[in-house]
Design an enzyme around this catalytic site. Structure first.
Site, PDB file in Angstrom:
ATOM      1  N   GLY A  49       0.004   0.476  -5.981  1.00 28.65           N
ATOM      2  CA  GLY A  49      -0.907   0.103  -7.046  1.00 28.65           C
ATOM      3  C   GLY A  49      -2.337  -0.096  -6.573  1.00 28.65           C
ATOM      4  N   CYS A  50      -2.558   0.109  -5.303  1.00 28.27           N
ATOM      5  CA  CYS A  50      -3.906  -0.017  -4.744  1.00 28.27           C
ATOM      6  C   CYS A  50      -4.460   1.377  -4.482  1.00 28.27           C
ATOM      7  CB  CYS A  50      -3.875  -0.805  -3.434  1.00 28.27           C
ATOM      8  SG  CYS A  50      -3.299  -2.500  -3.619  1.00 28.27           S
TER       9      CYS A  50
END
Length: 142
Positions: A49-50
């Site tokens: 998610g980064c």
């Protein structure tokens, strides 16, 4: 109430008027962190998610709600390394029960970072906070 290390960051941010100075301070905090060993940069420690590469390595000492949470982290993006340093100041050394009581969104809002991070950085920060909270919840036995 945030930990002393986080309160120091909040006080420094109040002193720094310009956002470029604040960003530089965040980056400097990231540079000051010891790097993770390559052996710890594995899929199990990578945060999904980064936008950048992010690894968080938690350590739990003890059992149940009183177990103490510590962690280290690293990113290939300097601003994200700084965000990890802020998360360390916010969470490191708390019990797992205390970790779950922290309102990270409100604490970051105190720094004004919520309004100055790109959407991708904000999503990545939320993913890191979620990983920390999941680790604490699992250790607590919830």
């Amino acid at each position: 109430m945030a930990q002393d290390a986080f309160e120091e960051i909040a006080e420094t941010f109040e002193f720094l008027d310009d956002w470029e100075d604040r960003y530089r301070h965040v980056i400097d905090m990231g540079k000051a962190m010891a790097p993770l060993e390559d052996a710890l940069k594995v899929p199990a420690t990578k945060v999904d998610g980064c936008a950048s590469q992010v690894w968080l390595v938690p350590r739990i000492e003890g059992e149940g709600p009183g177990a103490v949470f510590t962690f280290r982290g690293e990113s290939d993006a300097m601003i994200v390394r700084g965000l990890i340093a802020i998360l360390v100041a916010l969470y490191d050394g708390l019990t797992v029960a205390e970790v779950l009581d922290v309102d990270a969104g409100a604490e970051f809002k105190r720094l004004g970072l919520d309004a100055h991070l790109s959407a991708q950085r904000s999503n990545g920060l939320r993913a890191m906070i979620q990983r920390i909270r999941q680790t604490a919840a699992t250790a607590r036995g919830a």
